[in-house]
Every structure is written in C-alpha cells, then in structure tokens.
Design an enzyme around this catalytic site. Structure first.
Site, PDB file in Angstrom:
ATOM      1  N   ASP A  25      -2.063   8.851   3.686  1.00  0.00           N
ATOM      2  CA  ASP A  25      -2.141   9.826   2.598  1.00  0.00           C
ATOM      3  C   ASP A  25      -3.611  10.013   2.224  1.00  0.00           C
ATOM      4  O   ASP A  25      -4.492   9.624   2.987  1.00  0.00           O
ATOM      5  CB  ASP A  25      -1.270   9.410   1.397  1.00  0.00           C
ATOM      6  CG  ASP A  25      -1.746   8.127   0.725  1.00  0.00           C
ATOM      7  OD1 ASP A  25      -2.868   7.667   1.026  1.00  0.00           O
ATOM      8  OD2 ASP A  25      -0.995   7.580  -0.114  1.00  0.00           O
TER       9      ASP A  25
ATOM     10  N   HIS B 281      -5.098   6.177   1.624  1.00  0.00           N
ATOM     11  CA  HIS B 281      -4.592   4.941   2.216  1.00  0.00           C
ATOM     12  C   HIS B 281      -4.452   5.066   3.730  1.00  0.00           C
ATOM     13  O   HIS B 281      -4.161   6.136   4.252  1.00  0.00           O
ATOM     14  CB  HIS B 281      -3.230   4.577   1.608  1.00  0.00           C
ATOM     15  CG  HIS B 281      -3.276   4.406   0.125  1.00  0.00           C
ATOM     16  ND1 HIS B 281      -2.852   5.397  -0.739  1.00  0.00           N
ATOM     17  CD2 HIS B 281      -3.711   3.378  -0.643  1.00  0.00           C
ATOM     18  CE1 HIS B 281      -3.015   4.972  -1.987  1.00  0.00           C
ATOM     19  NE2 HIS B 281      -3.549   3.758  -1.957  1.00  0.00           N
TER      20      HIS B 281
ATOM     21  N   SER C  90      -3.965  -0.521  -4.807  1.00  0.00           N
ATOM     22  CA  SER C  90      -2.857   0.006  -4.015  1.00  0.00           C
ATOM     23  C   SER C  90      -2.956  -0.315  -2.532  1.00  0.00           C
ATOM     24  O   SER C  90      -1.936  -0.359  -1.839  1.00  0.00           O
ATOM     25  CB  SER C  90      -2.754   1.523  -4.206  1.00  0.00           C
ATOM     26  OG  SER C  90      -3.993   2.160  -3.928  1.00  0.00           O
TER      27      SER C  90
END
Length: 363
Positions: A318, A321, A39
């Site tokens: 978040d 990340h 991600s």
C-alpha cells in the site's frame, strides 16, 4: 484456513535449514521475541486497541495468506519471518489479544505509534506506552528469559511523516530540531527496557527512505522524485541513531547491552534504484490503492482501490508498507546478513551471545 497457512509458514523454514539447526540461546531454547514499533511491525494490536475501522483487517490485506489479520501487508511481515528463523512455530501474537498465549513473546507494535507523545489518545500507543505495557507484564517471564530474549524495534517514521505534513516548508534548523527531539527519547526508552525490564539483546531497524514512499510522492506531488526534506531528516536520524547505540554499549552502567542495527534504508534504496536486480517491476507505486501512485484507500470499501495482479513484483503493497516478498528479504538479511547491512552483528549471532548481568543495575 489461517491455521493451515501458519503451518505452511513454519514448514517453509525447514527447507532453508536442512543443513543446520535453528539458533538457540545458551539455555538450548529459541529465544522469546518482543517487538515494538508502528504499523510496519503491527501484527494486529490496532484491532484490539480501538473500535475505529481498521482496514488491515479486511481484504486485500492478507491476500497472499488468505488472512487479513491486522498486518499492513498482503502477508507476513518482518517480525513474523524473524520469529520463524529463530525457531518459533507460530507468529508472535499481538499483546492486546485477550486470548493470546504470551509464553513465546508478544508484539507491542501498533499502527500510528510515535516517539514524541501520542498524536491520538484513542487510536494508538506511543513508544513509551508500549514500553510501559511491557513493564506491566514483564514478570510473566523469568529474568533469564527476558535477558536472552530478542527485542525488535522499528520506530520514528510517524514522527517525521507527521512533521512533514504539519510543516512542509520547515527550514533545516527546524528539521534538525525534530530529529534531536526524537533521538533524545529513543535511548531513554531502550535503557528503560534494559534497567527495569531486564532486556539485553536489541534488534533495531533504521528508518527507510520515507520521502520515497508512494503515499508521500502522491500527497506532496513530487513526480518521479522523492521528498528530499523527509529523506534528509531520516538520513540524519539514522546516522545519529548508529552513534547513540554505540554510546550505550560503552558505559559500565549498561554491561551486557548488545544490539544488531539493520540498514533498512540502504536495502530499500537499492531496490528502488535497481528493481530488476531484485525481481521487481515497480518500486515507486503501490500494489493496492488509488491515485497517481496508487497510494490511497487500500482496504476501504468506499474507495475504488485497485489491486495489482502479482504482489511479488511490487516493493510496496500500500502507500507506505512493504509487500510480503520485500519483508521476507528484509528479515533474511536482518537475521543472517553481513556487516555491510547489519552491524555489529546479525540477529543469528545476537541470539548466540550469552546474556550477562541479568538484573539491571540501579543508579
């Protein structure tokens, strides 16, 4: 609005290159860019891969660029900035977008990607599957284009985070066994890119201090401390990864294999330990989320997640990340940093190296 933001994104680089030109390959063109990973490098593949809800396609993701495009950030991420620095006008597209123009390269990275198999057959592609997808498409680019291309890789974090969740009390032998399994697979996939795909230039990002992620601190209730078990595995992984890359460059079988290895771990730890020096006010809590570290639920409408007022003051957007500010700093160092942070050469120097032995040798 997103197109306007992309124009602003490209124009931003012009100011940083007023006294010099973009790096180019020996052919005189910016190199094609391919990215692989999880991600942290996902530019939107998840939304095309799965019908499941993808929070990264909703506000406040993309808040800084008015475009929740599927990036797990408030804005652009490391590959976007690297692409800009090597001369691309637009960010490299997700390979799974059926309308994408892949002439400049593609991102194969996807949220949840692991090295060791696939934790879900419906929600992600593991590292090997990403390589296989590239090999399905690689004839779209010439041998020379693939040899001069930059292949960015950031993979392994999910393997260690998943292991910690499943085995929170694992002993040292079990932890080292997990590291060994992960590192048996990574060189195999890289050399597959070399042999079957014609890849020669690799830009590899080592793993950050995963035990210090807000989501890990929150889930494992570590208080002001990081989770040492995860950081031990990461430290061991990074040390061995460095040695493995050196080893790949030695055999004549891999002539022309060149790489940049970026010390992402060291740079994140420096920011965690000295936030004010790098312009941060918070390096242990997320900008978006809820919970003791504000680390859970960003992007979910059924969660009352909080959003910080100024993303640039936070290291993490978040629970796991980075903010756009952090990723831009990382990309700049990856591209032009000295050998204390990226070795044996940075991406700028990697681009300028002539690609030799364009066709992979068969055993």
């Amino acid at each position: 609005m997103a197109k306007n933001r992309n124009l602003v994104f490209f124009l931003g680089v012009l100011a940083s290159f007023t006294l010099s030109s973009f790096p180019v390959t020996v052919s005189g063109e910016p190199p094609i860019l391919f990215t692989f990973g999880d991600s942290s490098y996902d530019v939107g593949n998840t939304k095309f891969f799965s019908s499941e809800f993808d929070p990264a396609t909703t506000w406040p993701y993309g808040d800084s660029i008015d475009d929740p495009s599927g990036r797990w950030s408030d804005g652009h991420i490391v590959p976007d900035f690297v692409g800009r620095l090597i001369g691309h006008r637009e960010p490299i597209p997700p390979v799974l977008d059926p309308k994408a123009d892949l002439s400049r390269g593609a991102s194969f990275a996807i949220a949840g990607a692991v090295v060791l198999g696939s934790q879900s057959t419906t929600a992600s592609m593991n590292f090997g599957q990403q390589i296989s997808k590239f090999l399905e498409l690689h004839k779209q680019w010439t041998d020379k284009e693939r040899a001069e291309a930059i292949y960015m890789v950031n993979i392994g974090a999910e393997d260690y985070l998943n292991f910690a969740k499943a085995h929170p009390n694992a002993n040292t032998v079990e932890q080292l066994t997990q590291v060994a399994h992960v590192l048996q697979r990574i060189p195999r996939e890289l050399t597959s890119l070399y042999r079957a795909g014609g890849a020669r230039k690799f830009a590899v990002q080592n793993l950050g201090p995963l035990g210090c992620l807000p989501i890990v601190r929150q889930e494992f209730k570590t208080g002001e401390n990081c989770m040492e078990m995860v950081n031990f595995m990461v430290k061991t992984h990074n040390e061995r990864l460095s040695r493995l890359l050196v080893a790949i460059t030695v055999p004549l079988l891999y002539r022309g294999f060149r790489y940049s290895l970026f010390d992402f771990n060291g740079e994140i730890l420096r920011r965690i330990n000295e936030p004010s020096l790098h312009g941060y006010t918070d390096t242990t809590t997320s900008c978006c989320g809820t919970g003791s570290r504000n680390a859970y639920g960003c992007g979910y409408s059924n969660v009352h997640a909080k959003l910080c007022s100024y993303q640039k003051s936070f290291l993490f957007f978040d629970g796991r990340h980075n903010t756009e500010k952090t990723d831009e700093e990382v990309a700049n160092l990856f591209y032009s940093g000295d050998k204390h942070v990226v070795s044996p050469m940075n991406i700028k120097d990697l681009v300028g190296k002539a690609a030799t032995d364009l066709l992979a040798q068969e055993i």
